[in-house]
Design an enzyme around this catalytic site. Sequence first.
Site, short mmCIF file in Angstrom:
data_model
loop_
_atom_site.label_atom_id
_atom_site.label_comp_id
_atom_site.label_asym_id
_atom_site.label_seq_id
_atom_site.Cartn_x
_atom_site.Cartn_y
_atom_site.Cartn_z
N HIS A 85 -41.12 -12.16 -27.95
CA HIS A 85 -42.27 -11.85 -27.09
C HIS A 85 -41.76 -10.77 -26.14
CE1 HIS A 85 -44.42 -15.40 -28.53
NE2 HIS A 85 -43.40 -16.16 -28.20
N TYR B 133 -49.70 -11.82 -29.13
CA TYR B 133 -51.00 -12.44 -28.85
C TYR B 133 -51.70 -11.84 -27.63
CZ TYR B 133 -48.03 -15.32 -25.74
OH TYR B 133 -47.13 -15.75 -24.81
N HIS C 197 -45.58 -21.31 -33.84
CA HIS C 197 -44.81 -22.17 -32.94
C HIS C 197 -45.07 -23.62 -33.36
CE1 HIS C 197 -45.30 -18.90 -29.64
NE2 HIS C 197 -44.04 -18.89 -30.02
N HIS D 12 -39.03 -22.78 -33.70
CA HIS D 12 -38.47 -23.89 -32.90
C HIS D 12 -38.30 -25.15 -33.77
CE1 HIS D 12 -38.87 -21.35 -29.48
NE2 HIS D 12 -40.19 -21.38 -29.50
N ASP E 277 -36.65 -14.75 -28.71
CA ASP E 277 -37.85 -15.36 -28.12
C ASP E 277 -38.18 -14.80 -26.74
OD1 ASP E 277 -39.99 -17.00 -27.58
OD2 ASP E 277 -38.91 -18.88 -27.71
#
Length: 461
Positions: A71, A131, A246, A283, A334
């Site tokens: 991200h 997103y 996720h 994850h 991440d």
Amino acid sequence: MPLTTEPTDKPVTVTYWLSQAWLGTHVEPGVVLEVSDGLIAGVRTGVDAPPPGATVLRGLTLPGLANTHSHAFHRALRSTVQVGSGTFWTWREIMYQVASRLTPETYYELARAVYAEMALAGITAVGEFHYLHHAPGGTPYSDPNAMGAALIAAAREAGIRITLLDTAYLAAGFGRRPSRYQQPDRYQLRFSDTTADAWAERASLLKGDENALIGAAVHSVRAVPAAQLGTVAEWAQERQAPLHVHLSEQTAENEACLATHGCTPTRLLADHGVLGPRTTGVHNTHLTSEDIALIGSTATGTCMCPTTERDLADGIGPAAALQSAGSPLSLGSDSHAVIDLFEEARAMELNERLRTRTRGHWTAAALLRAASADGHAALGRPDAGVIEPGAPADLVTVALDSVRTAGPVPRMAAETAVFAASAADVRHTVVAGRHIVRDGHHALVDDVPAALAKAISALQH
């Protein structure tokens, strides 16, 4: 924002001489690579000295690293979120505030600097879990994919490859009934296309190229209503595109899913066609034995992000059990608490040592594969992550003479890289045969620390 870059637009024919090279099973001294049109055309071993005209890479040269889960805007949170205490959920509120300040222009500047930092760390491809689609309040930009285009341009300008994992994020969480999910809050309105069909229509407008692949993502089972999961899965299936999600990062998500649907998030995804060999669960932390069996039997991948999982106090996922069940492992930075795939690789092993109180769950070779070939495969590039003819000429060279890496014999260089080196030891990064990082200096972004500081400062006012 610029959309093309001179150094990445022309075919490259070049010869590299590698003082030490990791060839998948062992370290080989004196290796010559012939590169043509961005691909490795030939590999010769046993070459004691550089041929005339060859570009010399001294140290241990590995296949370029794959950062499977990113991200980019989270980089602006580094250090800021280390004040005080809290949980994932309180951290998320701070993250939302940063997201609310981004525009296509400021996101481009930040992502370009972040991707340049990745290149300096030996990362040649990133999976951007994207997103942040719309303007504040949820109003689409005149170009509905302006934010995605900014990320694609940023990766090109930083010299690395990107798989843009355009993410469906439609709801704030589970409702009291399976058919009623919570409406997005004021921050999440930027993320939502309102329905999966609307998401698919917008995502279909994205265009990829040799540098940029387009994939899909389900943000999480709490953010995409169960009845709409299949739409995202079908979109990816039609395009044979990577699909990420996720999965079970937090026990609260598991509990809410059980309360609403009577099953775990993994089972819900399986029942709606999301799992499969092109899918990667990110994850995969809090899983039942049935969850692990479902993920493994469908060959769904697992992306572990150990530095973020420990930073957010998420827990230690069952990586060894998942791999034994049939789930390929990859690695991601991440939230970018640090950007260092060597740290991610060794943390996966060291976390498992802490959890089990035994050593040696993965060899250095296995950890390097998770950081390279299996990560690239998860991003839709199954030909990448190896040093052999026909593979992309994407390379990273790690110094073997720093204070962290000096001393071990050359044949142990892979173990040195995984268990002692850091991103600071990266000397060279090559993408499609082009020298993006040379002797620790980025060829396209002159001052990466200054670019990061400027981009982050712009979000703090």
